[in-house]
Design a protein around this motif. Structure first.
Motif, short mmCIF file in Angstrom:
data_model
loop_
_atom_site.label_atom_id
_atom_site.label_comp_id
_atom_site.label_asym_id
_atom_site.label_seq_id
_atom_site.Cartn_x
_atom_site.Cartn_y
_atom_site.Cartn_z
N CYS A 155 0.83 -1.20 0.00
CA CYS A 155 0.00 0.00 0.00
C CYS A 155 0.87 1.26 0.00
CB CYS A 155 -0.92 -0.02 1.22
SG CYS A 155 -1.89 1.49 1.44
N THR A 202 2.39 1.80 -3.43
CA THR A 202 1.36 2.17 -4.40
C THR A 202 1.07 3.65 -4.35
OG1 THR A 202 0.29 -0.01 -4.29
CG2 THR A 202 -1.06 1.82 -5.06
N LEU A 217 -2.31 -0.85 -8.32
CA LEU A 217 -1.88 -1.79 -7.28
C LEU A 217 -0.41 -2.15 -7.46
CD1 LEU A 217 -2.43 -4.12 -5.14
CD2 LEU A 217 -3.00 -5.54 -7.13
N SER A 262 2.07 -4.83 -7.12
CA SER A 262 2.11 -6.28 -6.98
C SER A 262 2.99 -6.80 -8.10
CB SER A 262 0.69 -6.86 -7.05
OG SER A 262 0.69 -8.24 -6.79
N THR A 276 -4.40 -5.66 0.46
CA THR A 276 -3.68 -4.48 -0.03
C THR A 276 -4.63 -3.52 -0.73
OG1 THR A 276 -1.64 -5.77 -0.30
CG2 THR A 276 -1.79 -3.69 -1.50
N LEU A 277 -5.49 -4.05 -1.60
CA LEU A 277 -6.43 -3.20 -2.34
C LEU A 277 -7.36 -2.45 -1.39
CD1 LEU A 277 -7.19 -5.68 -5.21
CD2 LEU A 277 -6.44 -3.33 -5.58
N GLY A 280 -6.47 -2.43 -10.78
CA GLY A 280 -5.97 -3.75 -10.47
C GLY A 280 -5.44 -4.40 -11.74
N GLN A 334 -10.22 -8.91 -7.09
CA GLN A 334 -9.67 -7.55 -7.01
C GLN A 334 -10.77 -6.50 -7.14
OE1 GLN A 334 -6.16 -6.57 -9.27
NE2 GLN A 334 -5.38 -8.65 -9.20
N ALA A 375 -10.79 -2.58 -6.70
CA ALA A 375 -10.22 -2.13 -7.98
C ALA A 375 -11.31 -1.52 -8.85
CB ALA A 375 -9.56 -3.29 -8.71
#
Length: 352
Positions: A58, A61, A75, A77, A128-129, A144, A197, A202
């Motif tokens: 996070c 991001t 995101l 990742s 995380t999202l 996402g 997501q 997302a």
């Protein structure tokens, strides 16, 4: 309950609606070119820990959105989270990139695979999202993403990046049925993952088909685009009362724009080898376009960076449906002040 969206310019451009300026976000906008990212990466200890720890993912991001007035966050990742969750022994080697300890080389290897559960095996992504959405507080939309089935299969069969893709292309031409079996399983896994997501927050989705451009036209249609169509057909198209647009990006895919435009995607991402205005002529108003500055242009002199950005904007022409981006990801040596210049140039040019 999510905060109301304060800047929806990116989402409106995805729908080909008129916008007051051309929105911009950048592939790999959270990365090693930022000193704050390097500090977070050092705290994490390794790249995989950075990706799989929600608080750290996070944080990185949000770093580029805090530093630059970008119109979307993406995101933080990796495209290989699905094969990581499948237990293939993913690790990252400095200077070499991702490596799998147990690449797929036989029918038995493929038949042993199961589809990861996004809520358990990949829960860190959803966490995380949700955290990013809270921290963004509606400033900009959150994208996402996932790797395409073909691109995931390339890494899973080769065991790492490749120049010639001998292992997977060998399977394609010697046992296509087995490869189709793997790609079908991956398409199902990717669709489940992306729907999770969307459920976690997302607001747009991007499919990264990094290695689709290595295929012949017939092979691209059969082994890459067909499975991305499957993924997109299975996605939840609406969340929070709004459509969730899908961006399809095939690096090296400029010869197949018409097929990509008819795939079910809302936006086609372009690399720098495609002239933006010609791409627009070829596909008309079927989809929006994203791109497509050469990321190495950001190494140049400031006035030349601005000129290059303006030439891309002029190449697209008037009207909505353009999201400014690079033709691939930002590189570690990119000066952050050049990114700031690019974002400001893109925003101000249409406004003026």
């Amino acid at each position: 309950m999510h905060s109301p969206l304060q800047n929806d310019t990116f989402l409106r451009a995805c729908e080909r609606e008129a916008t007051p300026y051309t929105p911009i976000w950048l592939m790999r906008q959270a990365g090693r070119y930022l000193p704050e990212y390097r500090a977070a990466r050092a705290r994490a200890g390794d790249f995989l820990t950075l990706c799989t720890t929600p608080e750290l993912a996070c944080e990185v991001t949000l770093q580029p959105v805090d530093r630059f007035p970008l119109d979307a966050a993406i995101l933080f990742s990796d495209i290989l989270t699905i094969p990581y969750a499948m237990g293939l022994g993913l690790h990252f080697v400095e200077g070499e990139g991702p490596v799998f300890e147990r690449p797929l080389r036989s029918r038995a290897d493929i038949e042993r695979l199961g589809i990861p559960d996004p809520e358990t095996d990949l829960r860190f992504v959803g966490d995380t999202l949700r955290m990013i959405r809270r921290e963004l507080a509606g400033r900009v939309p959150l994208i996402g993403f996932a790797g395409s089935p073909w691109t995931l299969a390339c890494y899973m069969i080769e065991g790492k990046g490749s120049r010639d893709f001998v292992q997977i292309k060998g399977m394609l031409y010697s046992d296509p049925g087995l490869l189709h079996r793997l790609l079908g399983l991956l398409a199902e896994a990717v669709a489940l993952y992306l729907n999770a997501q969307i459920a976690a927050g997302a607001q747009a989705i991007m499919l990264f088909d990094t290695w689709g451009g290595t295929l012949s036209t017939r092979a691209y249609e059969a082994f890459s685009l067909a499975y991305m169509r499957q993924v997109m057909a299975a996605l939840h198209k609406e969340a929070e009362g709004r459509r969730v647009p899908v961006i399809l990006f095939t690096k090296g895919g400029g010869g197949w724009l018409e097929a990509m435009a008819d795939s079910g995607a809302d936006v086609i991402g372009l690399d720098w080898t495609v002239e933006l205005g010609i791409a627009r002529q070829r596909i008309g108003d079927r989809v929006a376009l994203q791109g497509n500055m050469d990321p190495i242009a950001l190494y140049g002199q400031p006035d030349l960076i601005a000129q290059e950005a303006i030439s891309i904007l002029d190449g697209y022409g008037a009207g909505g449906g353009h999201i400014f981006n690079l033709g691939h990801g930002l590189t570690p040596q990119t000066p952050p002040e050049h990114v700031a210049l690019l974002v400001d140039t893109v925003h101000q040019y249409r406004r003026s």
